[in-house]
Every structure is written in C-alpha cells, then in structure tokens.
Design an enzyme around this catalytic site. Structure first.
Site, PDB file in Angstrom:
ATOM      1  N   GLU A 453     -43.208  23.818 -30.076  1.00  0.00           N
ATOM      2  CA  GLU A 453     -42.053  24.701 -30.130  1.00  0.00           C
ATOM      3  C   GLU A 453     -40.709  23.958 -30.065  1.00  0.00           C
ATOM      4  OE1 GLU A 453     -43.787  28.900 -28.464  1.00  0.00           O
ATOM      5  OE2 GLU A 453     -43.124  27.459 -26.966  1.00  0.00           O
ATOM      6  N   GLU A 524     -52.488  28.575 -30.078  1.00  0.00           N
ATOM      7  CA  GLU A 524     -52.403  29.576 -29.019  1.00  0.00           C
ATOM      8  C   GLU A 524     -52.812  30.922 -29.606  1.00  0.00           C
ATOM      9  OE1 GLU A 524     -48.602  29.813 -27.039  1.00  0.00           O
ATOM     10  OE2 GLU A 524     -48.404  27.633 -26.905  1.00  0.00           O
TER      11      GLU A 524
END
Length: 993
Positions: A453, A524
């Site tokens: 991220e 994820e």
C-alpha cells in the site's frame, strides 16, 4: 477501561527549530552511517557473545530540541543518577514512556501535522537516550578479532556511541543494524550509549496498519566478537533437481572452505575449494533429494568450515538446507513443479504482552495454531520478521511471502505517493535488498514482496529489477502493480468473489489460446474483524474450480490487542485494549487493529473453525448410488494420507447410531479413492447423516496425535421438515377480554396474554411459571447488534430503518377455531411501504403456532435489506440452558456454518456469547430443527418450524451489544451479564460476508 490524560482546550503543532541543520533523521538520502552490510543469518561457535539485554539507564525527552538534547550523555562519566530505567529489549509505550497509539491509514501525527517528507513534527516526537556499562574481556580484543554491536530492531532509528565515540546510525525499524565497534573498545568497563528518535524520514515508509511503538525490539542488543579470519556471508542455491551451488564470502587469510551436507546424521555430500578474492563457489549435488514443502519440510544439515593457515579451523557454521524450486509458469505459481493452493494468513508480529517483542515460544505457538487451522502459508505483513520466524517456518513447514518494510499509505497513491517520490528511491530499494540478503537461504521463503500500500511508480519498478537481479530463483510480487509490470503474480486485496470467478473463467479461455496469464493469489481477503469470515467457503469453491485461482491470505491472523490487568471487573482480571484506549489526543482507528481469526491470547474466534474447515486438505463426497461408499480426495500435492485414519458415525435425527474406523487410507497426493464403510442403514423416516473425521496417527509438525484435521458431514437421508400445524385442543380455550388484554387460559393452566394496544404477547406462563420477563413482549425482530464489518460497511445507516420501525397496528381480531383460538394482528410500516401480519393459534396444550408474514409494495422505492427476520422475547434468567438439534457446537451463521455439524447439543446460556474485542452480534446457531430453552428442571419452551431456522439465547439484551450509529470505546470484558435470557428465533439472519 480507559487511561485518559487531560484534554487540551486548544492544540497547535509546529515543526519547531532544527536540532542540527538537516539532521540524519530528516534526510532521506541518509539511511545509515557506518552500518555493516546485511548478511544471511548465522552464528558460529567461535563467536564470543555478550548480551546487553536487561536494564539500561534511560532518559525520555518530549521533543528533539528539548532541554538535554544537546547533552553529551554518551560520554563516560556523564551523570545519569536522576535518569530512569528501561528494559532492553522493550518498547517505550509499554514501560510508561508515552501511550500506545494505533492508526491504520496515516502517520502518528495524522490530523495534527501536515505530511512534509522528509520532515517530521517535533512536538510529540520523543527522544530516548540509553546508557549502560559493559565489561569487555581482553580476549574480545586479541588477535585482530572484529567486535560488533548488533541491534535486532530499533524503531524508528538508532544512533550508537561507544566510550563517547559515534559508532554509527541506522534507519529501517524491522531489520537488524550492526556496527563495527572494534576501534572504540577497551578491556574492562565500556560505556555503550544509544539514541532513538520516535519519528524520522524513514517513518514515511513505515505507515503499517498496526500499533506504532517506539524502542528496541526482537533480540535486543548484543556485542559479538569474531575471529579476524572468518566467514563473511554465504548463499545456498538448492533446487529440486539437487544440482545447486554454495557461494561463500570469507576474509583474507582463509585458505580453504569445506561444505558437508548431512541427513539423519549421514553425510550425503561434501566438497572443498580455495577462495579467490575472498569468494568461493562450491558445487552442491545430491541425487534424488528429499524435497522441502510445507506438507513435508525435509531439511538437510549443512556445515561450512573455513580453514586458515596450517589447516586450522578459523570458523564454522551450521545451518539448514531445503531442496525446492519455485517459479511462475503455465499460469500458476509452482512449488516443486506443482500448482500449490495457498491457504494463507497475513500475520503481524505482535505479542499481547510484549508488543513487537515476541518470544520464540510465542512464535512456535503461532505456527502450531496455523497447523491446526490447516494454514500452509503466511505473509509477513508488512515487514521482514524476526530471523527466528523463518527458521521455524523452515522446520515446521510454512510457505512464506517475505515482505519488505515499506508502506506509505499515509501519502496516498497519487502524485505524492512514496512510490513516485525520488527522494525515497534509495530507501525503498535498500529495504528490499537487505531483506533478500538476510533471508535468501530459507526454503520457506517462496516469494519476495516489495512492500504494501504505497502506490505504484518508478521506485517499485527499480526495486523489482534489483530483487530479480539479486535472486532470479523466486517470484516477486507487489499488490499495487496489479496485472502490470513490477509483479510476477496478480495479488490484489479484497477482490470480490464475482471478480475472482470472472478472472478464473477468463484465464481458462486465455490459456486455451496460448495467452500468458498471471496466477491470482490475493494478498488480503476475508477481512476477519470481529464476528466475520462469512464468504470464505464461496471464495474457495471457485479456487477449487479454476486453476488460475490459487488461494490467498486472510486479513489477518491474530487480534492486535494488548493485555491490560484490571481489578474492578467481576469474573475477569484483565481485558484486551485496542486503539483509542489510552488518550483522547492521539489519532486512532480504534478497534480496526483487531481483525484476527484468533484472539490476542491465541484462542480461536468462532470464525477460525470455518477457516480450518475450508482450508482442509481432505475432501469427502458421498457415492450417490450407494450410501455406504464415500469418495476421499487428497488435496495435498506431495504427501499421501498414510499418516491419517478415519472415524465415521451415522446419526439419526442428530443422535449417533452407528460408528466405525478406517485405519488405512491409501490415497496419494491429488488422488480420489473410493472407501467402502460397509454399515447397514437403519430403516427409518428420520434424518440420516454421515460424519467422517480424519485424525493423525502420530504427532506431526506441532499437531498432536488424534487431532482432527479434516471432517465432513454428508446427508444420507434428508430432513423431511416438521408439520407446523398444531392439534385441536381437547377442550375449548377460554377467551377473556377487557380494555387492555386478551387472556387465553387453557385446561393446562397455560396463560397467553396479548396487549391490545400493541398486539404483542406480553405474558406467557404455564402452571404459574412465568416464561416472559416482566416489561418485555414476544415481538418481531428485524435487527441485530451490528458486527464490526457491518459498521465498516455502514449497514447501521443503510439498513437502519429496520432497527426500530414504526409498526402501526391496523387490526386486532380474536376468533374461535374449533377448540383453539386464532389471534390475527395487522400492522403497517409507513416508512418502509410494507405491511406485517402476525397470526397466533393457541390450544389448551400450551402450543402456540405463529405465522409472521411481511408484505412489501415493490412498486415503491427500493426497500433496504433486513439484518434478520424473526421474533424475539426476553425470559427470566432461570431459563439458563438450551438443548437443540441444529448446527453446532460453535456459533454459526448462514454463510459460516459449513464447519459446524448438525447434531444434538446441550449448552448453557452463559456459554453462548463469544467475547469479541467489542460487543456485537454473537451466539447464533443455524439449520435448527428444534430448539429448547429450559430451566434446571427442564421446564421452558420448545420451538419448532416447518423449515430449518436460526436461534440464539444470550444473557444480554440486544441493545447491550449495539453501539448505535457510532462505535463506543467498549470491551466485551466490561459487559455485565443480566439475570435474563434474550431468546431470538429467526427464519434467517444475514450472513457475515
């Protein structure tokens, strides 16, 4: 529980004046000074080690330019008498120096100070100064030995001095820093000093979703003295064909390097060679090596010995070697040539007791729980872990995605993203480089991850190129690269079930046309926050259907909560704290760091049982033509089922009637075999079920003998339903009317009282035993206390019209139906353009048939979904036990009940509520055929339905568990049980996905 500090009436954070012009900790070009190059992890018996773990003198300054910041505290003799002490390793915030702080997105100064890299705020940017004295024996300084100061992990940076001389500086909180301190040491007492600044320019690369602690973590601080002639580094390349190499770097003076490879104490390979220019490459050849995999982690013992002049041993080391290969080919990520399914979890390195400091025993416990859950893979989110973790994954068999310590979420994904900021190019590459240098010899590491991220840009393209050059033997991934360059796999997060299936179908078509397709392995998925994990079975139906889908990593493994002793709560001596529990000034994302399938103490959340079931490696189906035959599929890729035996049971209406054992399961990897159980089915109209459970014959990989690793429940004869009509009474039910009530009294002394104003049953008793708590009624229920993920999706707003909808009574009719009484109540729901009809039929046996019908005007605007559709009543606390035939024994929901078998279960009401970190919906059971709530004498209610239903019985009111529109700072451990039982029974409750 809250520990509050005095709130400020006004708050202004300023950058402050610089301690020094462009200090190292605000200079993105400076990632270290005099730090030694990273090497593979190893130790040698010739190393002399002195641990500096323990109490250090410690001074905490509020900001970098505070009084005392210019003191030369690192000089021998500096007066530290008025300083405090701190434990090393240890974190400031867990030892009284500041408060634990948690944020998900954004830096620790979020909302108080603007991001301005490489500059960080000075206010609240504490400085820690450490001093200790260590006695260095003379032998550490003899024969030109090199002595280093090694720091396992320092957040966010560390500067070190020895006897007043600066020995070095390092950033990167998640990899060790080593400094050559040989020139500064003397025999006898030496002063060692360190300084840590809470935030530095490197903090912009460390915006991970976790507790933001400060201090020394992992193995703490050690002084290591090694011979002048020594091994500097080594790299083992050990592919599955057994034809590899061993590259060794040594110091001058080493004449020969020898490698000896052993298995079970027997030498299977040896070689030696003379180094040139400090380097030597030895061939590594083993015929038909035993291969390493998570299923069967075969390891060899490697001893490297460096000889000096005269054939004398200068230094030696022992390590493990695993033969295995990893590649992306034919649209899959292949381990040893097989398209392994990754049944993964994301794991933060966190102890509820020590924060970042985890003991080896805690790490082993984590792997043991993974093995019990059928987890075979872990992503080190979002930084390299303690070196011991990789060693343990090698030994016990866990596939590892090793992730670099890079996350820049707080800078976003746009033009200011750290991925695109040239000033961070060096640091991003260096963090990936040092990770690879340290962990490259571990067979458990199958993929390198560049970070998490932080946007996508040139910095990560450069990092990808660097890592591929350093290690062409492993794939590299980065989520933000999506399907473009910079990642060898497609590793999105929270890719929907629909999109995953579409990707799988499209990949099949592309493969037929010879087009290249990246495997989809989600980095994820299944956000496991609170009462959750509801869609995992749907994901895995597609994973098992489409070859391009190879699984993923659940976010995440364990709740990041901290143990907090308490002495004021009944029934407990502790709670677990989360973000926002410590002060009202620091930014916080509150309980969002509690996303685990396990609780902080490593006990299992109810959702963990579903993970275990979905991740099972043995699948069973019933032979439709012969109910005594089953088909057993071994989903493993490398191991057969010889380590298992099967136990089976036949259940009739939930009660065992037949059982047996199959001692040998001759099913090879990826094979299906038919197994004949050979029982004689009873002749009955009842529901017949077959339970099969696969157990280990002997302990294996931390799993004890007899542990059930896979099970299945198969339907032999389906449930035929229940006739919900009730018999006519033997005598007429009497009806008494006045202005308030309709009272029905039967010959069995059953009283059912309706409130004519509302239409609800508000009194229910038999033979004087009151079954309804005074002040409550049996009434429709369309709501639940929102789960964490409900609130994350805003369902408390989107579906809020159903929480307490206005039910405007339009009609109330009482009529005789033979010896029974029929009560019909009609309602209008004006705000929802809907109507509700309740029909009650009562006989003299105490049976009440209830029909609840909701009618929707579909021509009106779209109605919001319901969280549940059913009924609820509150009973006195004496009705404290349940007996039911349905799914159990663990809490389950319509999309998370595959792990819970149908059967008969007897439980206490006090056992039903599962204490998630925050109060929320809990305790539900599904596919119920019948459900009893009784007192100790067996008196109470029996509920049946013409279709399977769901129910719960809790010693809390629904509103006790409901925070309303916005989460409160609450903990389940603080809930006070009520002397009542809230009984809910529903046609259906919304799932948890």
């Amino acid at each position: 529980m809250k520990r509050l500090i005095t709130a400020l009436t006004g708050l202004m954070i300023l950058a402050g004046s610089a301690v020094a012009a462009n200090p190292d900790w605000e200079n993105a070009d400076v990632t270290n000074r005099k730090r030694l190059p990273m090497t593979a992890t190893f130790s040698t018996p010739q190393t002399l080690t002195k641990s500096l773990n323990g109490k250090w003198k410690f001074r905490h300054l509020d900001r970098p330019d505070a009084q005392g910041s210019q003191d030369k505290f690192y000089n021998p003799g500096f007066n530290t008498l008025d300083w405090g002490e701190i434990e090393v390793p240890g974190l400031w915030e867990l030892q009284g120096y500041g408060d634990p702080l948690y944020v998900n997105v954004g830096y620790q100064w979020r909302g108080l100070y603007d991001n301005n890299p490489p500059h960080v705020p000075y206010d609240r940017n504490g400085v820690g100064q450490y001093v200790t004295t260590v006695d260095i024996p003379a032998e550490y300084l003899k024969d030109k030995r090199r002595t280093t100061l090694d720091i396992g992990s320092a957040t966010s940076n560390v500067r070190v001095w020895v006897n007043g001389k600066e020995a070095g500086y390092s950033e990167d909180s998640k990899l060790a820093a080593s400094f050559d301190i040989t020139p500064y040491l003397k025999a006898g007492d030496n002063t060692i000093a360190m300084q840590i600044v809470r935030w530095c320019d490197g903090t912009y690369l460390e915006d991970q979703d976790f507790w933001r602690f400060t201090g020394i973590a992992r193995d703490g601080v050690n002084i290591n003295s090694r011979p002048a002639q020594r091994i500097e580094d080594f790299t083992v390349f050990s592919p599955m064909d057994g034809k590899g190499t061993i590259d060794v770097a040594v110091t001058s003076g080493i004449k020969t390097v020898e490698a000896q490879l052993m298995r079970d104490g027997k030498t299977v390979f040896s070689a030696q060679a003379q180094p040139k220019g400090g380097k030597v490459t030895l061939p590594l050849t083993v015929e038909n090596p035993a291969l390493w995999s998570a299923e069967s982690p075969a390891l060899y013992d490697l001893r490297l010995t460096a000889y000096g002049a005269g054939g004398k041993i200068a230094e030696s080391l022992d390590t493990h070697v695993g033969f295995r290969s990893v590649e992306v080919a034919r649209g899959n990520l292949l381990v040893n040539g097989k398209p392994v399914l990754f049944k993964g979890v994301d794991r933060h390195e966190l102890s509820p007791y020590g924060g970042y400091n985890m003991t080896r025993e805690e790490m082993i416990r984590d792997i043991a729980e993974m093995k019990r859950l059928n987890v075979n893979a872990v992503r080190t989110s979002h930084y390299p872990n303690d070196p011991q973790w990789y060693e343990l994954c090698d030994i016990y068999g866990i596939y590892v995605i090793d992730e670099a310590n890079v996350e820049g979420h707080g800078m976003g994904y746009g033009d200011r993203a750290v991925a695109k900021d040239p000033q961070f190019n060096k640091a991003i590459k260096e963090r990936a480089q040092r990770m690879v240098q340290r962990d490259r010899n571990h067979p458990s590491v199958i993929v390198w991850s560049l970070g998490n991220e932080a946007g996508m840009g040139q910095n990560f393209l450069d990092s990808y190129t660097l890592v591929k050059e350093m290690d062409p033997t492993r794939p590299v991934q980065y989520e933000q690269a999506a399907q473009g360059e910079g990642s060898d796999t497609f590793c999105p997060m929270y890719y929907s079930i629909k999109r995953s299936a579409e990707y799988g179908r499209n990949a099949e078509e592309k493969a037929k046309n010879g087009e290249y397709v990246k495997p989809l392995i989600q980095c994820e998925y299944e956000h496991a926050m609170g009462n959750s994990t509801g869609t995992i079975e749907s994901y895995w139906r597609d994973v098992r259907r489409y070859p391009a889908l190879q699984g993923g990593y659940i976010w995440d493994f364990v709740d990041q909560a901290l143990y907090q002793p308490v002495d004021s709560l009944p029934g407990t001596d502790h709670i677990f704290t989360y973000g926002g529990d410590y002060n009202p000034i620091d930014p916080s994302d509150y309980s969002f760091n509690c996303n685990g399938i396990l609780a902080a103490d490593r006990s299992w959340h109810p959702g963990a049982y579903q993970v275990k079931h979905t991740y099972r490696n043995i699948l069973t189906t019933l032979d439709s033509s012969d109910p005594v035959k089953i088909k057993v599929y071994n989903e493993n890729f490398f191991t057969d089922l010889s380590d298992y035996y099967m136990e089976w049971q036949v259940l009739s209406d939930g009660e065992p009637v037949l059982s047996g054992v199959v001692g040998e399961l001759n099913v090879g990897p990826q094979e299906t075999k038919e197994v004949v159980l050979g029982y004689q089915l009873p002749r009955t109209s009842r529901e017949l079920l077959l339970n099969v459970a696969y157990k280990l014959k002997r302990s294996k990989q931390l799993i004890p003998a007899g542990y059930v690793l896979a099970e299945e429940q198969l339907s032999i004869q389906p449930y035929s339903g229940f006739d919900a009509t009730i018999e006519p009474g033997r005598q007429a039910v009497k009806v008494y009317e006045d202005l308030v009530h309709v009272v029905l009294t039967t010959g069995n002394e059953v009283k059912v009282a309706f409130d004519k104003r509302s239409g609800w049953i508000h009194e229910l008793s038999m033979n004087g035993l009151e079954m309804m708590e005074y002040g409550f009624a049996l009434r429709p229920n369309f709501w639940r206390a929102p789960t964490d993920n409900d609130m994350g999706a805003g369902l408390q707003y989107r579906f809020g019209a159903w929480k307490n909808p206005e039910l405007k009574k339009k009609g109330f009719k009482v009529e005789q139906k033979g010896n029974n009484v029929l009560v019909t109540v009609d309602y209008e729901l004006p705000a929802l353009s809907a109507g509700l009809q309740m029909v009650y039929e009562v006989n003299d046996r105490g049976e009440i048939r209830i029909c609840e019908a909701l009618k929707v005007d579909k021509s009106k605007e779209k109605m919001p979904y319901l969280l549940r559709f059913g009924l609820q009543m509150v009973m006195p606390g004496s009705f404290d036990r349940i007996d039911y035939y349905g799914r159990g024994p663990v809490e389950n929901y319509i999309d998370r009940n595959y792990s819970q078998n149908l059967g008969r279960y007897q439980q206490l009401v006090e056992e039903q509520y599962y204490p998630y970190i925050r109060p929320q919906e809990s305790g539900n059971k599904t596919d119920i055929r019948w459900w009893k709530v009784t007192d100790v004498d067996g008196r109470g209610l029996l509920i049946r339905s013409d279709v399977p239903f769901s129910a719960s019985a809790l010693d809390y009111l629904q509103e006790d568990l409901d925070d309303g529109a916005v989460k409160d700072q609450r903990h389940s451990g603080e809930l006070k049980k009520r002397d009542l039982t809230t009984l809910s029974f529903d046609l259906k409750q919304m799932g948890l996905g």
